[in-house]
Design an enzyme around this catalytic site. Structure first.
Site, short mmCIF file in Angstrom:
data_model
loop_
_atom_site.label_atom_id
_atom_site.label_comp_id
_atom_site.label_asym_id
_atom_site.label_seq_id
_atom_site.Cartn_x
_atom_site.Cartn_y
_atom_site.Cartn_z
N VAL A 84 0.84 -1.19 0.00
CA VAL A 84 0.00 0.00 0.00
C VAL A 84 0.88 1.25 0.00
O VAL A 84 0.68 2.18 -0.80
CB VAL A 84 -0.95 0.01 1.21
N TYR A 85 1.85 1.28 0.88
CA TYR A 85 2.78 2.41 0.92
C TYR A 85 3.52 2.54 -0.40
O TYR A 85 3.61 3.63 -0.98
CB TYR A 85 3.77 2.20 2.07
N SER A 86 4.03 1.43 -0.90
CA SER A 86 4.76 1.45 -2.16
C SER A 86 3.88 1.96 -3.29
O SER A 86 4.31 2.77 -4.12
CB SER A 86 5.29 0.05 -2.48
#
Length: 243
Positions: free
Chosen positions: A152-154
């Site tokens: 998700v962060y990536s």
């Protein structure tokens, strides 16, 4: 040769801690005035009291659409103009996709992606009218590599890489430079979600960097001659070997 930042006016989001605070301190030392944008009013007051009159507090909740939309106009009520917008605020989700939930994903995308796009959208008319300006965004090494342990962060940072590099090209005719800085793991509140054992091992192995080292990279980007754009700077711990 480095250009002076003396007399410049910058606005930095997420400025009350971490990379934002370190960059605020570096810009103040270089002679700039900094509007410190954060949702934490108490932390902002503590920072501006400590840093002096050239550090100006701006309380904005970037994930609230109305507050986010008021940010640039409210800043321009406090200062004459904005030379530099540094979109730094962000949050982190690690682990498998199934380990999080929809509300947390929404919050991350609102802060890491939507707020950045809105802030840049809102400052462009002002900078375009002046025919100059710098926009810098905090991305991440996770925006360049399929980091499967934090999808998700990536994903949010890949979106930012695409956005920044598109905007860089759009803003060339307007005299506005657009760049990003892409750190590896930084010792900051964003690592609070890391498993304790992973964090301990990373510290012991020298696989983390200080926020001040990212601030140094931002200063380098901002102090290049106007005919030079540092489109992205990757800043990694020397011992970081995951990418």
């Amino acid at each position: 040769m480095a250009e002076s930042l003396e007399g410049k006016i910058a606005a930095i989001t997420g400025a009350a801690s971490g990379i934002g605070l370190a960059t605020t301190e570096a810009l103040l030392e270089a002679g700039a005035t900094v509007v410190m944008v954060d949702y934490d009013e108490k932390a902002l007051k503590e920072c501006t009291d400590r840093l002096g009159g050239k550090a100006i507090a701006q309380v904005t909740n970037l994930i609230d659409p109305e507050s986010c939309g008021r940010m640039v106009p409210e800043i321009l009520e406090k200062v004459d103009h904005i030379d530099i917008l540094y979109c730094n605020a962000g949050t982190y989700i690690g682990g498998d996709l199934t380990e999080t939930d929809g509300a947390t994903i929404d919050r991350m995308l609102s802060l890491n992606v939507n707020a950045v796009m809105k802030n840049v959208h809102d400052v462009i008319p002002h900078m375009s009218e002046r025919g100059t300006g710098d926009i810098v965004v905090t991305c991440s090494i996770a925006g360049h590599f399929p980091t499967y342990w934090e999808p998700v962060y990536s994903g949010s940072k890949w979106a930012i890489t695409s956005f920044v590099q598109g905007m860089r090209r759009q803003m060339i005719p307007h005299g506005i430079r657009v760049a990003q800085v892409s750190p590896g793991p930084v010792i900051s509140a964003l690592l609070a979600d890391w498993p304790e054992e992973n964090l301990r091992k990373a510290k012991e192995s020298g696989s983390l960097i200080e926020a001040s080292e990212v601030a140094d990279a931002v200063l380098y980007i901002l102090t290049r001659s106007r005919n030079v754009t540092i489109r992205d700077m990757l800043v990694l711990p020397t011992n970081f070997d995951r990418v």
